[in-house]
Design a protein around this motif. Sequence first.
Motif, PDB file in Angstrom:
ATOM      1  N   PHE A  77       0.845  -1.179   0.000  1.00 39.52           N
ATOM      2  CA  PHE A  77       0.000   0.000   0.000  1.00 39.52           C
ATOM      3  C   PHE A  77       0.888   1.239   0.000  1.00 39.52           C
ATOM      4  CE2 PHE A  77       0.782  -0.418   4.539  1.00 39.52           C
ATOM      5  CZ  PHE A  77       0.876   0.890   4.992  1.00 39.52           C
ATOM      6  N   VAL A  78       0.297   2.354  -0.386  1.00 40.33           N
ATOM      7  CA  VAL A  78       0.961   3.656  -0.327  1.00 40.33           C
ATOM      8  C   VAL A  78       0.033   4.601   0.418  1.00 40.33           C
ATOM      9  CG1 VAL A  78       1.830   5.615  -1.654  1.00 40.33           C
ATOM     10  CG2 VAL A  78       2.213   3.288  -2.488  1.00 40.33           C
ATOM     11  N   TRP A  79       0.592   5.363   1.348  1.00 38.12           N
ATOM     12  CA  TRP A  79      -0.195   6.346   2.080  1.00 38.12           C
ATOM     13  C   TRP A  79       0.608   7.633   2.172  1.00 38.12           C
ATOM     14  CZ3 TRP A  79      -5.147   5.607   3.971  1.00 38.12           C
ATOM     15  CH2 TRP A  79      -5.683   6.678   4.692  1.00 38.12           C
ATOM     16  N   ASN A  80       0.024   8.734   1.743  1.00 38.74           N
ATOM     17  CA  ASN A  80       0.692  10.023   1.827  1.00 38.74           C
ATOM     18  C   ASN A  80      -0.353  11.134   1.874  1.00 38.74           C
ATOM     19  OD1 ASN A  80       2.232  12.322   1.636  1.00 38.74           O
ATOM     20  ND2 ASN A  80       3.351  11.706  -0.195  1.00 38.74           N
ATOM     21  N   ASP A  81      -0.595  11.657   3.063  1.00 39.00           N
ATOM     22  CA  ASP A  81      -1.540  12.772   3.197  1.00 39.00           C
ATOM     23  C   ASP A  81      -0.820  14.059   3.556  1.00 39.00           C
ATOM     24  OD1 ASP A  81      -0.847  12.161   5.766  1.00 39.00           O
ATOM     25  OD2 ASP A  81      -2.896  11.963   6.524  1.00 39.00           O
ATOM     26  N   ARG A  82       0.473  14.097   3.288  1.00 38.95           N
ATOM     27  CA  ARG A  82       1.257  15.293   3.581  1.00 38.95           C
ATOM     28  C   ARG A  82       0.723  16.482   2.785  1.00 38.95           C
ATOM     29  NH1 ARG A  82       5.925  18.198   2.301  1.00 38.95           N
ATOM     30  NH2 ARG A  82       6.102  17.250   0.236  1.00 38.95           N
ATOM     31  N   LYS A  83       0.468  17.580   3.468  1.00 35.86           N
ATOM     32  CA  LYS A  83      -0.008  18.835   2.886  1.00 35.86           C
ATOM     33  C   LYS A  83      -1.474  18.790   2.434  1.00 35.86           C
ATOM     34  CE  LYS A  83       4.161  20.631   3.122  1.00 35.86           C
ATOM     35  NZ  LYS A  83       4.497  21.687   4.097  1.00 35.86           N
ATOM     36  N   VAL A  84      -2.121  17.630   2.537  1.00 41.41           N
ATOM     37  CA  VAL A  84      -3.525  17.552   2.115  1.00 41.41           C
ATOM     38  C   VAL A  84      -4.402  18.163   3.206  1.00 41.41           C
ATOM     39  CG1 VAL A  84      -5.442  16.026   1.515  1.00 41.41           C
ATOM     40  CG2 VAL A  84      -3.121  15.509   0.705  1.00 41.41           C
ATOM     41  N   SER A 101      -8.829   3.194  -3.205  1.00 39.51           N
ATOM     42  CA  SER A 101      -8.259   4.535  -3.157  1.00 39.51           C
ATOM     43  C   SER A 101      -9.036   5.351  -2.140  1.00 39.51           C
ATOM     44  CB  SER A 101      -8.341   5.220  -4.527  1.00 39.51           C
ATOM     45  OG  SER A 101      -7.463   4.612  -5.455  1.00 39.51           O
ATOM     46  N   VAL A 102      -8.315   6.113  -1.330  1.00 44.18           N
ATOM     47  CA  VAL A 102      -8.920   6.944  -0.298  1.00 44.18           C
ATOM     48  C   VAL A 102      -8.684   8.402  -0.660  1.00 44.18           C
ATOM     49  CG1 VAL A 102      -9.049   7.417   2.173  1.00 44.18           C
ATOM     50  CG2 VAL A 102      -8.327   5.155   1.370  1.00 44.18           C
ATOM     51  N   PHE A 103      -9.747   9.203  -0.630  1.00 50.27           N
ATOM     52  CA  PHE A 103      -9.661  10.614  -0.988  1.00 50.27           C
ATOM     53  C   PHE A 103     -10.065  11.496   0.185  1.00 50.27           C
ATOM     54  CE2 PHE A 103     -10.131   8.389  -4.951  1.00 50.27           C
ATOM     55  CZ  PHE A 103      -9.300   9.078  -5.827  1.00 50.27           C
ATOM     56  N   ARG A 104      -9.312  12.581   0.364  1.00 47.54           N
ATOM     57  CA  ARG A 104      -9.676  13.601   1.351  1.00 47.54           C
ATOM     58  C   ARG A 104      -9.596  14.967   0.669  1.00 47.54           C
ATOM     59  NH1 ARG A 104      -5.863  13.506   6.057  1.00 47.54           N
ATOM     60  NH2 ARG A 104      -4.790  15.317   5.164  1.00 47.54           N
ATOM     61  N   ASP A 105     -10.674  15.717   0.763  1.00 42.91           N
ATOM     62  CA  ASP A 105     -10.771  17.018   0.104  1.00 42.91           C
ATOM     63  C   ASP A 105     -10.438  16.902  -1.387  1.00 42.91           C
ATOM     64  OD1 ASP A 105     -11.246  19.841   0.189  1.00 42.91           O
ATOM     65  OD2 ASP A 105      -9.086  20.157   0.005  1.00 42.91           O
TER      66      ASP A 105
END
Length: 205
Positions: A77-84, A101-105
């Motif tokens: 898996f890949v996870w990166n919410d930096r700056k989101v 796939s996970v989406f935020r904003d």
Amino acid sequence: MAIASLATAGAAAFTTGLTYRDTPRPARMSEPDSQWSDKERTFIGEAQLLQARAQGDLDRDVKSILNVNKRMEYGDFVWNDRKVPKGPVWVRVDLDRQLISVFRDGHEIGTAVILYGADEKETPAGVFPVLARIKDHESSIYDAKMPYTLRLTGDGVSIHASDVRWGRATHGCIGVPPAFAAKLFDQVSKGDQVVILSDQAQRRS
């Protein structure tokens, strides 16, 4: 990457690979903020998004997707919410391509290879609100631990942590790697939507 056909069709359709994300990427759009890294994500242009909506590939806005420059195997898996920024969260599950796939904003913050239901107990397609969050759930029907459960249906179909390996399946649930499940659990709230897609299910209906 999560939206592979953008490069060829200009539409926001998701990957053509079965258990990995393709590496071809569309031409980069201008970034809204200089603090974003070119290496981390690709921004989606308005024209691409409009075409994707017209073709039925998406029913909501996607602002950017993660750049995944490797073949994803079972358990990856890949996870990166930096700056989101903070914002609405929704989840997209593609059963045919075995990807979540996970989406935020509107920005993709995580993706993983999944397990799903076998022929005798298939995972349903559709749009499902998260009905319940149960961190330490154990199935009374199958006598199995289901950590970080996000329940989607009244009969128990859920997203939960699983040993994602080749040759395995679920009883209709969506199994994700445990570390990914923990991150997903922290992001998703009751009522958030999970969109489950399957071309095979559409052909049967």
